[in-house]
Write an enzyme that holds these catalytic residues in place. Structure first.
Site, PDB file in Angstrom:
ATOM      1  N   SER A  14       1.126  -1.286  -0.015  1.00 19.07           N
ATOM      2  CA  SER A  14       0.017   0.196  -0.072  1.00 19.07           C
ATOM      3  C   SER A  14       1.011   1.326   0.145  1.00 19.07           C
ATOM      4  CB  SER A  14      -0.798  -0.139   1.424  1.00 19.07           C
ATOM      5  OG  SER A  14      -1.282   1.434   1.312  1.00 19.07           O
ATOM      6  N   HIS A  39      -1.329  -0.943  -4.711  1.00 16.99           N
ATOM      7  CA  HIS A  39      -2.170  -0.755  -3.802  1.00 16.99           C
ATOM      8  C   HIS A  39      -2.399   0.976  -3.537  1.00 16.99           C
ATOM      9  CE1 HIS A  39      -5.998  -1.754  -1.066  1.00 16.99           C
ATOM     10  NE2 HIS A  39      -5.593  -0.908  -0.295  1.00 16.99           N
ATOM     11  N   ASP A  41      -4.865   3.499  -1.939  1.00 15.36           N
ATOM     12  CA  ASP A  41      -6.008   3.721  -1.109  1.00 15.36           C
ATOM     13  C   ASP A  41      -6.379   5.690  -1.037  1.00 15.36           C
ATOM     14  OD1 ASP A  41      -6.124   1.726   0.679  1.00 15.36           O
ATOM     15  OD2 ASP A  41      -4.296   2.213   1.474  1.00 15.36           O
ATOM     16  N   MET A  43      -8.658   8.284   0.023  1.00 14.92           N
ATOM     17  CA  MET A  43      -9.553   8.706   1.146  1.00 14.92           C
ATOM     18  C   MET A  43      -9.933  10.599   0.702  1.00 14.92           C
ATOM     19  SD  MET A  43      -6.863   7.586   4.281  1.00 14.92           S
ATOM     20  CE  MET A  43      -6.652   6.035   4.050  1.00 14.92           C
ATOM     21  N   HIS A  72      -8.305   1.612  -3.706  1.00 11.72           N
ATOM     22  CA  HIS A  72      -9.295   0.631  -3.039  1.00 11.72           C
ATOM     23  C   HIS A  72      -9.793   2.256  -1.950  1.00 11.72           C
ATOM     24  CE1 HIS A  72      -9.724   0.347   1.759  1.00 11.72           C
ATOM     25  NE2 HIS A  72     -10.884   0.541   1.253  1.00 11.72           N
ATOM     26  N   MET A  74     -12.094   5.009  -0.969  1.00 15.56           N
ATOM     27  CA  MET A  74     -12.866   4.963   0.407  1.00 15.56           C
ATOM     28  C   MET A  74     -13.312   6.395   0.266  1.00 15.56           C
ATOM     29  SD  MET A  74      -9.687   3.627   2.978  1.00 15.56           S
ATOM     30  CE  MET A  74      -8.936   3.687   1.379  1.00 15.56           C
ATOM     31  N   MET A 143     -10.840  -5.834   5.268  1.00 17.66           N
ATOM     32  CA  MET A 143     -10.113  -4.809   6.006  1.00 17.66           C
ATOM     33  C   MET A 143     -10.086  -5.242   7.366  1.00 17.66           C
ATOM     34  SD  MET A 143     -10.385  -1.582   4.884  1.00 17.66           S
ATOM     35  CE  MET A 143      -9.079  -0.822   5.189  1.00 17.66           C
ATOM     36  N   ASP A 181      -6.550  -6.367   4.111  1.00 12.94           N
ATOM     37  CA  ASP A 181      -5.328  -5.458   4.360  1.00 12.94           C
ATOM     38  C   ASP A 181      -5.923  -4.797   5.492  1.00 12.94           C
ATOM     39  OD1 ASP A 181      -5.301  -2.876   3.424  1.00 12.94           O
ATOM     40  OD2 ASP A 181      -6.981  -2.295   2.526  1.00 12.94           O
TER      41      ASP A 181
HETATM   42  C1  DX5 Z   1      -6.502   1.602   5.327  1.00 12.72           C
HETATM   43  C2  DX5 Z   1      -6.302   1.417   4.474  1.00 12.72           C
HETATM   44  C3  DX5 Z   1      -4.331  -0.091   3.958  1.00 12.72           C
HETATM   45  C4  DX5 Z   1      -3.211   1.132   5.326  1.00 12.72           C
HETATM   46  C5  DX5 Z   1      -2.770  -0.276   5.327  1.00 12.72           C
HETATM   47  O1  DX5 Z   1      -7.073   2.489   5.659  1.00 12.72           O
HETATM   48  O2  DX5 Z   1      -6.596   0.662   3.645  1.00 12.72           O
HETATM   49  O3  DX5 Z   1      -4.506  -0.256   2.860  1.00 12.72           O
HETATM   50  O4  DX5 Z   1      -2.677   1.346   4.243  1.00 12.72           O
HETATM   51  O5  DX5 Z   1      -1.784   0.316   6.142  1.00 12.72           O
HETATM   52  P1  DX5 Z   1      -1.288  -1.114   7.144  1.00 12.72           P
HETATM   53  O6  DX5 Z   1      -0.455  -2.139   6.491  1.00 12.72           O
HETATM   54  O7  DX5 Z   1      -0.078   0.225   8.013  1.00 12.72           O
HETATM   55  O8  DX5 Z   1      -1.889  -1.226   8.327  1.00 12.72           O
HETATM   56 ZN    ZN Z   2      -6.653   0.241   1.178  1.00 14.13          ZN
END
Ligand code: DX5
Ligand code: ZN
Length: 232
Positions: A14, A39, A41, A43, A72, A74, A143, A181
């Site tokens: 990620s 990956h 993320d 947000m 991903h 969010m 998750m 994840d």
């Molecule tokens: C959280 C993300 C994850 C995050 C994982 O909202 O979806 O992908 O980056 O990070 P670690 O591996 O540090 O928990």
């Molecule tokens: Zn993620």
């Protein structure tokens, strides 16, 4: 840019945990270290209490990487932004069913753009909520932390959910990847693989390690660096 075949543990670092000032070098480094997907993320400060980046970051990295971009989302609403991420270079687009009123339609939209479609289950989201979405899903992501931040503690309470989804996917008979994840490091990776996961997202454990190749091999369950198969 093809997705790995079923049967191999896929590792997707990620980029949330990467050095944001050196993203291209970070991508090159984890690619050399054995990453299968990257990956992203995304947000919005509304669906989750944090902000990250938008499609421009994918577009900037796209010419420099042949790995599948696993995106991903969010964000809420999600539908108005799906096409922008598809055009920016996403190969897989994943979203939370709570992010819009019609998650089945969102899956149709992602598929119509020629991308693999994924559904993400937050820790409080029951497996039953996606039973009638599986027919259009290519990836189901469990998750094991609440979405919004890297570096959180792994929630072992989610292990039975992974096992339940493994059974649902096997019964469905389609080649759906089961990803996990949140808080994934070599010790927690072993726990989720034992429940039937086949794809691991990992931020802090990979980017925080001096030897990323060693961590990626250890996530697959093989400290020698060989690829291990999982049964499915
Ligand atoms: C959280 C993300 C994850 C995050 C994982 O909202 O979806 O992908 O980056 O990070 P670690 O591996 O540090 O928990
Ligand atoms: Zn993620």
């Amino acid at each position: 840019m093809t997705t790995q075949p079923q049967g191999r543990v896929v590792i997707a670092p990620s980029l949330l945990a990467a050095d944001a000032g050196r993203l291209r070098e970070e991508v090159d480094d984890v690619t050399r270290a054995g990453a299968d997907w990257l990956h992203f993320d995304i947000m919005d400060g509304h669906f989750v209490p944090n902000l990250s980046f938008g499609p421009n970051v994918l577009a900037a990295l796209r010419p420099h990487s042949a790995l599948p971009f696993d995106v991903h989302l969010m964000i809420s609403p999600v539908d108005p932004y799906v096409e922008a991420f598809a055009k920016a270079g996403a190969d897989h687009i994943l979203f939370h069913p709570e992010a819009g009123p019609h998650p089945h339609r969102t899956l149709q939209l992602i598929g119509s753009l020629g991308k693999l479609a994924g559904i993400v289950l937050s820790p409080g989201t029951p497996v039953e909520s996606i039973a009638w979405l599986l027919e259009l899903a290519d990836i189901v992501l469990v998750m094991t932390v609440n979405p919004g931040f890297g570096g959180q503690r792994f929630l072992a309470s989610q292990l039975p959910k992974i096992a339940a989804l493994r059974r649902m996917i096997d019964a469905c008979g389609r080649p759906i990847r089961l990803a996990v994840d949140g808080g994934i490091a070599p010790d927690t990776a072993a726990l989720v693989l034992a429940e039937g996961a086949d794809t691991l997202i990992s931020g802090s454990a990979v980017f925080g390690a001096p030897d990323r190749a060693a961590v990626i091999s250890a996530l697959r369950g093989d400290p020698t660096g060989r690829t291990r198969d999982v049964g499915c």
